[in-house]
Enzyme design. Structure first.
Site, PDB file in Angstrom:
ATOM      1  N   HIS A  20      -2.698 -23.158 -44.235  1.00  0.00           N
ATOM      2  CA  HIS A  20      -1.257 -23.425 -44.252  1.00  0.00           C
ATOM      3  C   HIS A  20      -0.764 -23.618 -42.822  1.00  0.00           C
ATOM      4  CE1 HIS A  20      -0.278 -19.336 -42.989  1.00  0.00           C
ATOM      5  NE2 HIS A  20      -0.939 -18.824 -44.006  1.00  0.00           N
ATOM      6  N   HIS A  23      -1.952 -21.312 -39.908  1.00  0.00           N
ATOM      7  CA  HIS A  23      -3.284 -21.597 -39.349  1.00  0.00           C
ATOM      8  C   HIS A  23      -3.222 -22.848 -38.467  1.00  0.00           C
ATOM      9  CE1 HIS A  23      -4.196 -19.814 -43.468  1.00  0.00           C
ATOM     10  NE2 HIS A  23      -4.590 -18.884 -42.615  1.00  0.00           N
ATOM     11  N   CYS A 145       0.071   1.207 -46.746  1.00  0.00           N
ATOM     12  CA  CYS A 145      -0.524   0.280 -45.785  1.00  0.00           C
ATOM     13  C   CYS A 145       0.576  -0.641 -45.240  1.00  0.00           C
ATOM     14  CB  CYS A 145      -1.602  -0.544 -46.488  1.00  0.00           C
ATOM     15  SG  CYS A 145      -1.952  -2.085 -45.647  1.00  0.00           S
ATOM     16  N   HIS A 148      -0.005  -4.286 -46.676  1.00  0.00           N
ATOM     17  CA  HIS A 148      -0.017  -4.566 -48.116  1.00  0.00           C
ATOM     18  C   HIS A 148       1.019  -3.781 -48.903  1.00  0.00           C
ATOM     19  CE1 HIS A 148      -3.898  -6.155 -46.794  1.00  0.00           C
ATOM     20  NE2 HIS A 148      -3.695  -7.036 -47.747  1.00  0.00           N
ATOM     21  N   LYS A 297       6.966 -13.504 -43.300  1.00  0.00           N
ATOM     22  CA  LYS A 297       5.804 -14.194 -42.746  1.00  0.00           C
ATOM     23  C   LYS A 297       5.274 -15.202 -43.765  1.00  0.00           C
ATOM     24  CE  LYS A 297       1.065 -13.561 -41.330  1.00  0.00           C
ATOM     25  NZ  LYS A 297      -0.171 -12.893 -41.643  1.00  0.00           N
ATOM     26  N   LYS A 300      -0.033 -16.631 -47.990  1.00  0.00           N
ATOM     27  CA  LYS A 300      -0.402 -16.980 -49.357  1.00  0.00           C
ATOM     28  C   LYS A 300       0.128 -15.932 -50.330  1.00  0.00           C
ATOM     29  CE  LYS A 300      -4.174 -17.009 -52.486  1.00  0.00           C
ATOM     30  NZ  LYS A 300      -5.224 -16.083 -52.853  1.00  0.00           N
TER      31      LYS A 300
END
Ligand code: MSP
Length: 645
Positions: A20, A23, A145, A148, A297, A300
């Site tokens: 995406h 990257h 986390c 996540h 952010k 995906k």
């Protein structure tokens, strides 16, 4: 004299999802830095690639019902195919499933193990399966986390550990004594502040009982290597460590480009791994921020990714590269919106640069039939733009040396703006009316042509195709390697008197915002919406039918597992007038602790039933997503019993 050398890398990207815009940004930034160093007459090597081992890949392959290797082949190819589309000129593309890479990881592990920096121990800790790593309590955010948002699981395992703690003081000293080791400075400070706490040793193995898709440890066939220990090594395996010619030439003159998500592995694990393996430490880390969409952010998992291929199809490669480099302050986050890219293209490219270029060459055609008049020696000083050009070059160089791409471009655009003002002040159209001002007119146009020549050279790293187009229109003899070196840009006044130049084609067509808005179609949107889910819809019902269902806001008062089932939970819910016992099949997605106090929607008039022998007096609503069930709820706390319509 031997050329200076510089090795640039991007992260090797996970093949769990297709590339995406995030990257694309890192790869373009590294490409721009490489092209800039080439202009600085340095010998460069540019590496990118894909990271193909680990849980994430196994899961992604599972979801597609294919093998990890077949899946990796397919996605890695997408990353490879993207490079030429974005005008990225990498020298090599590495895959961590390459046999040579596996050999180097094995060799480095053996070396560190032999030197006594790897030990075996039993460990109980908090493990996040998403990150594939153990977490310290203090690293969690409200027990979850940070990446996540789920509570890591406590697991106990025997594993191999790398003695990072032994090198903590050395690393602090290295960072402090190497000015540009981590830049920009905020990230250096972040790493130093992390290093104020004692550094834990790093668990570098995963038992094969849990994960087989990795590189087997050379000293224990029952384990595979932790994915980061495998991935980081790509930077030297690609160069042919230990004896390869490229390794000897380019290591350690290395600058790694990464985003802020992976500074810890790069700023802490990697230098310590190098130190422990007896290799030189890389020169530095260039850390950038995130591309966000509406404040989150781009990623995906959030489903807000932008496909770089779509953007380039719509706006062109050079404008896309320009936008990315100009809009993001290197080191900080930036927002991607279509409005932002359209306004950069219209203002900076079509208006400032494109118009300037076509105005200059059109005037030269109109007033001198395209012939370059050269400058009148007596008027040269009065009309010179040389000092402004020197300023632009100096500002550009200073910024580019520090990867401040946005500033480098701003320095060029300040010069462009000066030239636009220069035209307005000197009014070539007025000079053209007076035959006695012909040499003044020629001198003004000559300075402008020289000015855009300088611009054409400076924009090369960011917009190589436009640079070339401009240089061809200016009749320049472009060096075979495709660009002019920095030290060839000056002296001033290189374009020869008497050459003939044509009227140029338009560099950047203006985007008609109104027309875009009226043509906007869902297919055209470059910020991808989440894939929709399209099972056939059920038979239509009337509003009367629907109103028979008594839906209520309910608060979960208690929850417990039903021992004989892996997925059933026994809930007691408050539906206002009553409390009810509801048996819900959500035990694989929620723990009882997650549920107490939560508000859900309950079907309150569903006929009682027995499930696994337990009475169920209603049903909680949930959606199934992949293998999970996601409970429905409310944006605000409601009183239990509140009807839902
Ligand atoms: N495989 C590891 C890296 C190993 S390097 C030895 C990995 N892969 S990744 O696919 O998750 O790529 C992360 C990198 O992709 C980021 O560090 C950054 O370079 C780029 N980006 C991914 N999302 C991004 C944004 N939203 N914004 C900016 N860059 C982004 O981590």
């Amino acid at each position: 004299m031997e050329k200076k050398r510089q090795f640039f890398t991007t992260p090797i990207y996970y093949v769990n999802a297709k590339p995406h815009l995030g990257h694309a940004y890192t790869s373009i930034a590294a490409d721009v830095a490489t092209r800039y160093k080439q202009m600085d007459n340095q010998e460069t090597y540019f590496l990118t690639g894909t990271d193909e081992h680990g849980d994430k890949i196994v899961q992604a392959a599972d979801d597609q019902n294919t093998s990890p290797k077949a899946y990796a082949d397919q996605i890695s190819q997408l990353f490879q195919d993207l490079l030429p589309l974005l005008q990225i000129k990498n020298d090599q593309f590495i895959r961590t499933t390459d046999p040579d890479h596996i050999g180097v990881v094995t060799a480095i592990l053996t070396k560190i193990h032999d030197s006594g920096d790897i030990y075996f121990a039993s460990y109980e800790g908090l493990y996040c399966f998403g990150c594939e790593r153990f977490y310290q309590e203090r690293e969690l955010v409200e027990g979850k986390c940070p990446d996540h948002g789920v509570a890591p699981e406590k697991i106990k395992e025997s594993n191999y550990f790398f003695k990072m703690s032994k090198y903590q003081e050395w690393l602090i000293d290295h960072i402090n004594t190497h000015e540009n080791f981590i830049q920009p400075a905020q990230y250096k400070n972040e790493i130093l502040s992390f290093l104020k706490e004692p550094l834990e040793d790093l668990c570098i193995s995963r038992p094969k009982t849990r994960l087989t898709w990795g590189i087997t440890l050379p000293f224990d066939p029952d384990y595979v290597t932790y994915v980061w220990f495998d991935a980081l090594v790509n930077y030297v395996s690609a160069l042919g460590y230990p004896d390869g010619d490229k390794f000897k030439r380019f290591w350690p003159t290395t600058r790694h480009f990464v985003a802020k998500d992976i500074i810890k592995p790069h700023g802490i694990y990697w230098p310590i791994m190098l130190k422990a393996a007896g290799l030189d430490i890389y020169e530095g880390l260039n850390v950038h921020g995130f591309w966000n969409v509406k404040g989150s952010k781009m990623s995906k998992s959030i489903g807000n990714v932008t496909d770089p291929i779509e953007v380039t199809k719509e706006f062109g490669v050079d404008p896309f590269r320009y936008f990315l480099m100009r809009e993001m302050v290197f080191g900080l986050d930036a927002n991607f919106t279509e409005d932002a890219i359209v306004s950069r293209i219209n203002a900076d490219l079509a208006n400032d640069l494109g118009n300037l270029f076509s105005r200059i060459l059109s005037m030269n055609t109109r007033y001198f039939e395209g012939k370059i008049m050269g400058q009148d020696a007596a008027l040269a000083a009065q009309f010179s733009l040389e000092a402004n050009a020197i300023n632009a070059i100096d500002g550009f160089k200073e910024a580019m040396e520090r990867c401040q791409f946005h500033k480098g471009l701003a320095s060029i655009w300040a010069f462009i703006s000066t030239m636009n003002k220069y035209i307005d002040t000197n009014e070539p159209w007025s000079l053209a009316k007076d035959p006695s001002k012909e040499s003044a007119l020629g001198t003004v146009l000559y300075n402008l042509v020289e000015g855009v020549r300088v611009v054409s050279c400076l924009i090369y790293p960011v917009m190589p195709a436009t640079s070339r187009k401009m240089q061809l229109a200016l009749g320049l003899e472009i060096p075979a390697k495709g660009f002019f070196d920095l030290d060839q840009i000056l002296p001033w006044a290189q374009i020869k008197k008497g050459v003939s130049l044509d009227k140029p084609e338009i560099l950047f067509p203006r985007i008609d915002i109104k027309e875009r808005a009226s043509n906007a179609s869902p297919q055209k949107a470059v910020v991808k919406k989440k894939k929709s889910f399209k099972p056939a819809l059920k038979e239509e019902i009337s509003i009367e039918d629907f109103s028979k269902i008594d839906l209520r806001a309910a608060t979960i008062l208690s929850a417990e597992k039903i021992e004989t089932s892996s997925k059933l939970l026994k809930l007691v819910v408050d539906i206002g007038a009553q409390t009810r016992q509801v048996i819900a099949g959500i035990g694989k997605s929620y723990t009882p602790q997650d549920l107490v106090g939560k508000q859900v929607i309950v079907v309150a008039n569903l006929k009682e039933a027995r499930i696994m022998g337990e009475l169920s007096q209603g049903m909680v609503l949930a959606a199934s997503h992949k293998k999970e069930l996601i409970l429905s709820g409310f944006e605000k706390d409601l009183l239990p019993g509140n009807p839902v319509k």
